[in-house]
Design a protein around this motif. Structure first.
Motif, PDB file in Angstrom:
ATOM      1  N   GLY A 110      -2.518  -3.253   8.449  1.00 25.66           N
ATOM      2  CA  GLY A 110      -3.923  -3.630   8.513  1.00 25.66           C
ATOM      3  C   GLY A 110      -4.781  -2.435   8.863  1.00 25.66           C
ATOM      4  O   GLY A 110      -4.277  -1.311   8.985  1.00 25.66           O
ATOM      5  N   ASN A 137       0.832  -1.210   0.000  1.00 24.10           N
ATOM      6  CA  ASN A 137       0.000   0.000   0.000  1.00 24.10           C
ATOM      7  C   ASN A 137       0.864   1.258   0.000  1.00 24.10           C
ATOM      8  O   ASN A 137       0.607   2.221  -0.724  1.00 24.10           O
ATOM      9  CB  ASN A 137      -0.914   0.026   1.229  1.00 24.10           C
ATOM     10  CG  ASN A 137      -2.310  -0.474   0.913  1.00 24.10           C
ATOM     11  OD1 ASN A 137      -2.465  -1.391   0.109  1.00 24.10           O
ATOM     12  ND2 ASN A 137      -3.314   0.095   1.543  1.00 24.10           N
ATOM     13  N   GLY A 145      -5.664  -2.136  -1.014  1.00 24.68           N
ATOM     14  CA  GLY A 145      -4.733  -3.175  -0.553  1.00 24.68           C
ATOM     15  C   GLY A 145      -5.499  -4.406  -0.109  1.00 24.68           C
ATOM     16  O   GLY A 145      -6.478  -4.306   0.637  1.00 24.68           O
ATOM     17  N   VAL A 146      -5.050  -5.554  -0.588  1.00 32.29           N
ATOM     18  CA  VAL A 146      -5.745  -6.807  -0.271  1.00 32.29           C
ATOM     19  C   VAL A 146      -4.725  -7.845   0.197  1.00 32.29           C
ATOM     20  O   VAL A 146      -3.709  -8.077  -0.469  1.00 32.29           O
ATOM     21  CB  VAL A 146      -6.485  -7.351  -1.521  1.00 32.29           C
ATOM     22  CG1 VAL A 146      -7.219  -8.647  -1.187  1.00 32.29           C
ATOM     23  CG2 VAL A 146      -7.459  -6.313  -2.076  1.00 32.29           C
ATOM     24  N   PHE A 160      -0.254 -10.556  -1.252  1.00 31.08           N
ATOM     25  CA  PHE A 160      -0.166  -9.195  -0.721  1.00 31.08           C
ATOM     26  C   PHE A 160      -0.157  -8.268  -1.931  1.00 31.08           C
ATOM     27  O   PHE A 160       0.848  -8.190  -2.637  1.00 31.08           O
ATOM     28  CB  PHE A 160       1.110  -9.009   0.104  1.00 31.08           C
ATOM     29  CG  PHE A 160       1.392 -10.185   1.010  1.00 31.08           C
ATOM     30  CD1 PHE A 160       0.527 -10.496   2.049  1.00 31.08           C
ATOM     31  CD2 PHE A 160       2.498 -10.996   0.795  1.00 31.08           C
ATOM     32  CE1 PHE A 160       0.766 -11.593   2.863  1.00 31.08           C
ATOM     33  CE2 PHE A 160       2.755 -12.092   1.605  1.00 31.08           C
ATOM     34  CZ  PHE A 160       1.880 -12.399   2.641  1.00 31.08           C
ATOM     35  N   LEU A 161      -1.278  -7.615  -2.172  1.00 31.92           N
ATOM     36  CA  LEU A 161      -1.356  -6.781  -3.376  1.00 31.92           C
ATOM     37  C   LEU A 161      -2.023  -5.445  -3.070  1.00 31.92           C
ATOM     38  O   LEU A 161      -2.816  -5.327  -2.137  1.00 31.92           O
ATOM     39  CB  LEU A 161      -2.105  -7.511  -4.496  1.00 31.92           C
ATOM     40  CG  LEU A 161      -3.607  -7.765  -4.374  1.00 31.92           C
ATOM     41  CD1 LEU A 161      -4.453  -6.547  -4.757  1.00 31.92           C
ATOM     42  CD2 LEU A 161      -4.010  -8.931  -5.272  1.00 31.92           C
TER      43      LEU A 161
HETATM   44  C1  BTN Z   1      -7.103  -5.779   7.702  1.00 34.12           C
HETATM   45  O1  BTN Z   1      -7.874  -6.730   7.700  1.00 34.12           O
HETATM   46  O2  BTN Z   1      -6.744  -5.235   8.758  1.00 34.12           O
HETATM   47  C2  BTN Z   1      -6.591  -5.247   6.380  1.00 34.12           C
HETATM   48  C3  BTN Z   1      -5.364  -5.955   5.943  1.00 34.12           C
HETATM   49  C4  BTN Z   1      -4.829  -5.479   4.608  1.00 34.12           C
HETATM   50  C5  BTN Z   1      -3.512  -6.137   4.264  1.00 34.12           C
HETATM   51  C6  BTN Z   1      -3.063  -5.841   2.870  1.00 34.12           C
HETATM   52  S1  BTN Z   1      -1.705  -6.857   2.403  1.00 34.12           S
HETATM   53  C7  BTN Z   1      -1.438  -5.879   0.991  1.00 34.12           C
HETATM   54  C8  BTN Z   1      -1.693  -4.439   1.364  1.00 34.12           C
HETATM   55  N1  BTN Z   1      -0.485  -3.817   1.871  1.00 34.12           N
HETATM   56  C9  BTN Z   1      -0.581  -3.516   3.160  1.00 34.12           C
HETATM   57  O3  BTN Z   1       0.319  -3.005   3.843  1.00 34.12           O
HETATM   58  N2  BTN Z   1      -1.786  -3.847   3.628  1.00 34.12           N
HETATM   59  C10 BTN Z   1      -2.620  -4.415   2.586  1.00 34.12           C
END
Ligand code: BTN
Length: 268
Positions: A62, A35, A149-150, A77-78
């Motif tokens: 997160g 992200n 971000g997923v 991780f995208l």
């Molecule tokens: C959550 O459920 O708290 C959200 C998590 C999101 C994680 C993804 S991984 C790819 C992207 N880069 C990050 O640093 N976070 C998101």
């Protein structure tokens, strides 16, 4: 048949049926956070649909200030850079499209009955398999970009103590090794389809979302800074905020950033 550990740009691009999502792709061996990197690329003018993917993250982020554990070889991780054309309200709603796309991609590639736990979790069999963090760069007039971000748990066989009872992975739930490239590709295709549906027929999009929602119609507990209350999740507004009918009969609008929403009977 696809190779098992096939998280390469070629494997993702092979047969990818999108016009914009993932047409530009940056695959990194390691990054602090996709992200963070995507936001920097967006500020430098990266095109709509640019996909930033990492094999591992050293400081994955997160929601609500938490981290996201991102070990090499296990998860997806995208971050996708989206430059929404419509109103800021439509841009905010992108989080619904991202959630719908992630759930549908998981169903399509694994057969698991994955559902959306509002606002940004994908759950299956009561356990979280995917989380999302959307970050917007906007001013009062327009949205410049959204970074979606997923993180998807794919090959994990075990989880740290603090999430052991609430998290799972696609492999664990479907009983075989899932192709990460195929899930990424399905996500990109489903996202493009979801955004197109929302632009073409918003009501149909909301119905499609509701079909995959674990939250709508359920009893929920809303935990906010100003207190905790219970009620029933009755619906969503056009911008994607949750409408909860409290046990006192009041209809409250719940903003994703403010709260943790839990099912009364457990995590979902
Ligand atoms: C959550 O459920 O708290 C959200 C998590 C999101 C994680 C993804 S991984 C790819 C992207 N880069 C990050 O640093 N976070 C998101």
């Amino acid at each position: 048949m696809e190779r098992m550990d096939d998280l390469t740009a070629e494997a993702i691009a092979a047969g990818l049926e999108t016009e914009w999502a993932g047409r530009e792709m940056i695959l990194l061996d390691s990054v602090d956070s996709t992200n963070r990197r995507a936001r920097m690329l967006a500020a430098d003018g990266a095109v709509h649909g640019t996909l930033v993917l990492a094999k591992r993250q050293t400081a994955g982020r997160g929601r609500r200030g938490r981290g996201w554990i991102s070990p090499e070889g296990e998860g997806i991780f995208l971050s996708l850079i989206v430059r929404p054309e419509g109103t800021p309200e439509q841009a905010v709603r992108l989080s619904l499209a991202v959630a719908l796309a992630a759930a549908r991609a998981i169903v399509r590639e694994t057969g698991i009955d994955a559902c959306i736990k509002w606002p940004n979790d994908i759950v299956a069999q009561g356990l979280k398999v995917c989380g999302m963090l959307l970050e917007m760069d906007a001013d009062e007039h327009c949205v410049h970009s959204v970074v979606a971000g997923v993180g998807i748990n794919v090959h994990q066989q075990a989880f740290p103590e603090e999430i052991r009872h609430t998290a799972s992975s696609l492999d664990l739930l479907c009983g075989h090794r899932v192709s990460r490239a195929a899930v990424v590709r399905a996500f990109l295709e489903e996202l493009e389809a979801a955004v197109a549906l929302d632009n073409r027929d918003h009501e149909a999009f909301m119905r499609a979302y509701a079909e995959r929602s674990a939250t709508l119609g359920s009893r929920v507990q809303v935990i906010s800074l100003s207190g905790t209350y219970t009620g029933t999740a009755e619906g969503l507004t056009h911008s994607g905020t949750l409408l909860v009918r409290t046990d006192d009969g009041e209809l409250r609008e719940v903003l994703a950033a403010d709260v943790s929403v839990r099912g009364i009977m457990g995590y979902v």
